[in-house]
Design an enzyme around this catalytic site. Sequence first.
Site, PDB file in Angstrom:
ATOM      1  N   GLY A  60       7.744   0.247  -5.016  1.00 48.94           N
ATOM      2  CA  GLY A  60       8.264   1.452  -5.664  1.00 48.94           C
ATOM      3  C   GLY A  60       7.791   2.718  -4.993  1.00 48.94           C
ATOM      4  N   CYS A  61       6.537   2.717  -4.590  1.00 44.51           N
ATOM      5  CA  CYS A  61       5.942   3.903  -3.990  1.00 44.51           C
ATOM      6  C   CYS A  61       6.392   4.100  -2.547  1.00 44.51           C
ATOM      7  CB  CYS A  61       4.421   3.808  -4.073  1.00 44.51           C
ATOM      8  SG  CYS A  61       3.845   3.517  -5.765  1.00 44.51           S
ATOM      9  N   SER A  62       6.460   3.012  -1.792  1.00 46.49           N
ATOM     10  CA  SER A  62       6.810   3.090  -0.369  1.00 46.49           C
ATOM     11  C   SER A  62       8.308   3.175  -0.118  1.00 46.49           C
ATOM     12  CB  SER A  62       6.261   1.871   0.378  1.00 46.49           C
ATOM     13  OG  SER A  62       4.855   1.937   0.454  1.00 46.49           O
ATOM     14  N   LEU A  66       7.725   7.955  -2.017  1.00 41.52           N
ATOM     15  CA  LEU A  66       7.272   8.703  -0.846  1.00 41.52           C
ATOM     16  C   LEU A  66       8.412   9.127   0.088  1.00 41.52           C
ATOM     17  CD1 LEU A  66       5.009   9.865   0.945  1.00 41.52           C
ATOM     18  CD2 LEU A  66       4.730   7.551   1.898  1.00 41.52           C
TER      19      LEU A  66
END
Length: 166
Positions: A60-62, A66
Amino acid sequence: MSGLKEGDQFPDDVVFSYIPYTPESEAITACGIPINYNASKEWANKKVVLFAVPGAFTPGCSVRHLPGYIENLEKIKGKKVDIVAVLAYNDAFVMSAWSKANGIKNDDILFLSDPETKFSKSIGWTLGDRTARYALIIDNGKITYAEKEPGRDVTVSGAAAVLAKL
Protein backbone atom coordinates in the site's frame (compact mmCIF):
# COMPACT_ATOMS: atom_id res chain seq x y z
CA MET A 1 -4.65 13.54 22.44
CA SER A 2 -6.70 12.38 19.50
CA GLY A 3 -5.01 13.65 16.40
CA LEU A 4 -4.04 17.13 15.42
CA LYS A 5 -6.57 19.42 13.87
CA GLU A 6 -6.58 22.53 11.77
CA GLY A 7 -5.51 25.52 13.84
CA ASP A 8 -3.43 23.52 16.34
CA GLN A 9 0.22 24.35 16.89
CA PHE A 10 2.70 21.69 15.85
CA PRO A 11 4.15 20.26 19.10
CA ASP A 12 7.45 21.77 20.24
CA ASP A 13 9.25 18.55 21.17
CA VAL A 14 9.08 16.41 18.03
CA VAL A 15 12.31 14.62 17.15
CA PHE A 16 12.58 12.00 14.43
CA SER A 17 15.50 9.81 13.35
CA TYR A 18 16.94 10.35 9.88
CA ILE A 19 19.88 9.57 7.62
CA PRO A 20 20.73 12.53 5.39
CA TYR A 21 21.41 11.85 1.73
CA THR A 22 25.07 12.03 0.70
CA PRO A 23 26.58 11.08 -2.66
CA GLU A 24 29.02 8.79 -0.81
CA SER A 25 26.17 6.72 0.57
CA GLU A 26 23.82 6.73 -2.40
CA ALA A 27 24.11 2.97 -3.06
CA ILE A 28 21.18 1.11 -1.54
CA THR A 29 23.58 -1.12 0.39
CA ALA A 30 25.50 1.83 1.87
CA CYS A 31 24.68 2.75 5.44
CA GLY A 32 24.71 6.33 6.57
CA ILE A 33 24.69 7.39 10.19
CA PRO A 34 21.31 8.20 11.73
CA ILE A 35 20.94 11.62 13.31
CA ASN A 36 18.21 13.22 15.34
CA TYR A 37 16.01 15.50 13.25
CA ASN A 38 14.31 18.10 15.42
CA ALA A 39 11.18 18.65 13.32
CA SER A 40 9.78 21.24 15.72
CA LYS A 41 12.86 23.41 15.27
CA GLU A 42 13.51 22.68 11.57
CA TRP A 43 9.89 23.32 10.56
CA ALA A 44 9.13 26.31 12.81
CA ASN A 45 9.29 28.88 9.99
CA LYS A 46 8.57 26.66 7.00
CA LYS A 47 5.68 25.20 5.06
CA VAL A 48 5.80 21.42 5.39
CA VAL A 49 3.86 18.48 4.02
CA LEU A 50 4.24 15.41 6.23
CA PHE A 51 2.61 12.15 5.26
CA ALA A 52 2.81 9.00 7.34
CA VAL A 53 2.65 5.38 6.25
CA PRO A 54 2.36 2.11 8.19
CA GLY A 55 5.57 0.70 6.73
CA ALA A 56 8.33 1.16 4.18
CA PHE A 57 8.43 -1.40 1.36
CA THR A 58 4.83 -2.48 1.98
CA PRO A 59 2.42 -2.76 -1.00
CA GLY A 60 0.00 0.00 0.00
CA CYS A 61 2.77 2.39 0.90
CA SER A 62 5.13 1.61 -1.99
CA VAL A 63 2.50 1.21 -4.71
CA ARG A 64 -0.38 3.51 -3.75
CA HIS A 65 0.93 6.18 -1.36
CA LEU A 66 4.55 7.23 -1.96
CA PRO A 67 4.37 7.28 -5.80
CA GLY A 68 1.76 10.06 -5.78
CA TYR A 69 4.09 12.29 -3.81
CA ILE A 70 7.04 11.51 -6.08
CA GLU A 71 4.94 12.21 -9.20
CA ASN A 72 3.50 15.45 -7.77
CA LEU A 73 6.62 16.71 -6.00
CA GLU A 74 7.14 19.67 -8.33
CA LYS A 75 3.46 20.68 -8.10
CA ILE A 76 3.59 20.46 -4.31
CA LYS A 77 6.84 22.45 -4.11
CA GLY A 78 5.25 24.93 -6.55
CA LYS A 79 2.71 25.75 -3.81
CA LYS A 80 5.55 27.27 -1.74
CA VAL A 81 6.13 24.07 0.25
CA ASP A 82 9.65 24.04 1.69
CA ILE A 83 9.79 20.42 2.87
CA VAL A 84 8.01 17.21 1.94
CA ALA A 85 8.56 14.36 4.37
CA VAL A 86 7.34 10.80 4.78
CA LEU A 87 7.19 9.21 8.21
CA ALA A 88 7.02 5.56 9.27
CA TYR A 89 7.77 3.46 12.33
CA ASN A 90 10.65 1.75 10.47
CA ASP A 91 14.16 2.57 11.65
CA ALA A 92 16.27 5.20 9.89
CA PHE A 93 18.28 2.56 7.98
CA VAL A 94 15.14 1.08 6.39
CA MET A 95 13.76 4.55 5.62
CA SER A 96 17.06 5.50 3.97
CA ALA A 97 17.02 2.34 1.85
CA TRP A 98 13.39 3.01 0.89
CA SER A 99 14.32 6.49 -0.34
CA LYS A 100 17.19 5.05 -2.40
CA ALA A 101 14.97 2.27 -3.81
CA ASN A 102 12.63 5.00 -5.04
CA GLY A 103 15.39 7.12 -6.58
CA ILE A 104 15.07 10.02 -4.14
CA LYS A 105 18.26 12.04 -3.86
CA ASN A 106 19.31 15.31 -2.27
CA ASP A 107 16.58 14.99 0.34
CA ASP A 108 13.87 15.99 -2.17
CA ILE A 109 11.59 14.06 0.17
CA LEU A 110 12.78 13.45 3.73
CA PHE A 111 12.38 9.83 4.82
CA LEU A 112 11.95 10.08 8.58
CA SER A 113 11.71 7.41 11.24
CA ASP A 114 9.25 7.74 14.13
CA PRO A 115 11.19 5.71 16.73
CA GLU A 116 8.84 3.59 18.82
CA THR A 117 6.02 5.54 17.06
CA LYS A 118 6.50 8.20 19.72
CA PHE A 119 5.05 11.07 17.68
CA SER A 120 2.19 9.08 16.18
CA LYS A 121 1.24 7.71 19.60
CA SER A 122 1.34 11.24 21.04
CA ILE A 123 -1.38 12.29 18.60
CA GLY A 124 -3.25 8.99 18.84
CA TRP A 125 -2.72 8.08 15.19
CA THR A 126 -1.25 4.58 15.18
CA LEU A 127 -2.18 1.31 13.54
CA GLY A 128 -1.27 -1.25 16.18
CA ASP A 129 2.47 -0.82 16.73
CA ARG A 130 2.88 1.07 13.46
CA THR A 131 2.34 4.62 12.33
CA ALA A 132 -1.16 5.15 10.92
CA ARG A 133 -1.66 6.51 7.40
CA TYR A 134 -2.17 10.27 7.67
CA ALA A 135 -1.12 13.64 6.28
CA LEU A 136 -0.37 17.02 7.83
CA ILE A 137 0.27 20.42 6.34
CA ILE A 138 2.21 22.60 8.75
CA ASP A 139 2.63 26.29 7.92
CA ASN A 140 4.94 28.27 10.20
CA GLY A 141 4.24 25.94 13.11
CA LYS A 142 0.46 25.86 12.65
CA ILE A 143 -1.50 22.85 11.39
CA THR A 144 -3.52 23.85 8.33
CA TYR A 145 -4.51 20.30 7.31
CA ALA A 146 -4.63 17.09 9.35
CA GLU A 147 -6.38 13.96 8.14
CA LYS A 148 -6.05 10.31 9.11
CA GLU A 149 -7.24 7.64 6.73
CA PRO A 150 -10.58 6.20 7.82
CA GLY A 151 -9.84 2.85 6.17
CA ARG A 152 -7.17 1.02 4.23
CA ASP A 153 -7.28 3.13 1.08
CA VAL A 154 -5.15 6.17 0.29
CA THR A 155 -7.63 9.03 0.10
CA VAL A 156 -7.30 11.95 2.54
CA SER A 157 -3.55 11.38 3.04
CA GLY A 158 -2.66 11.01 -0.62
CA ALA A 159 -0.82 13.57 -2.71
CA ALA A 160 -3.94 14.62 -4.64
CA ALA A 161 -5.90 15.38 -1.45
CA VAL A 162 -2.98 17.30 0.07
CA LEU A 163 -2.31 19.21 -3.15
CA ALA A 164 -5.96 20.31 -3.21
CA LYS A 165 -5.52 21.79 0.28
CA LEU A 166 -2.35 23.71 -0.52
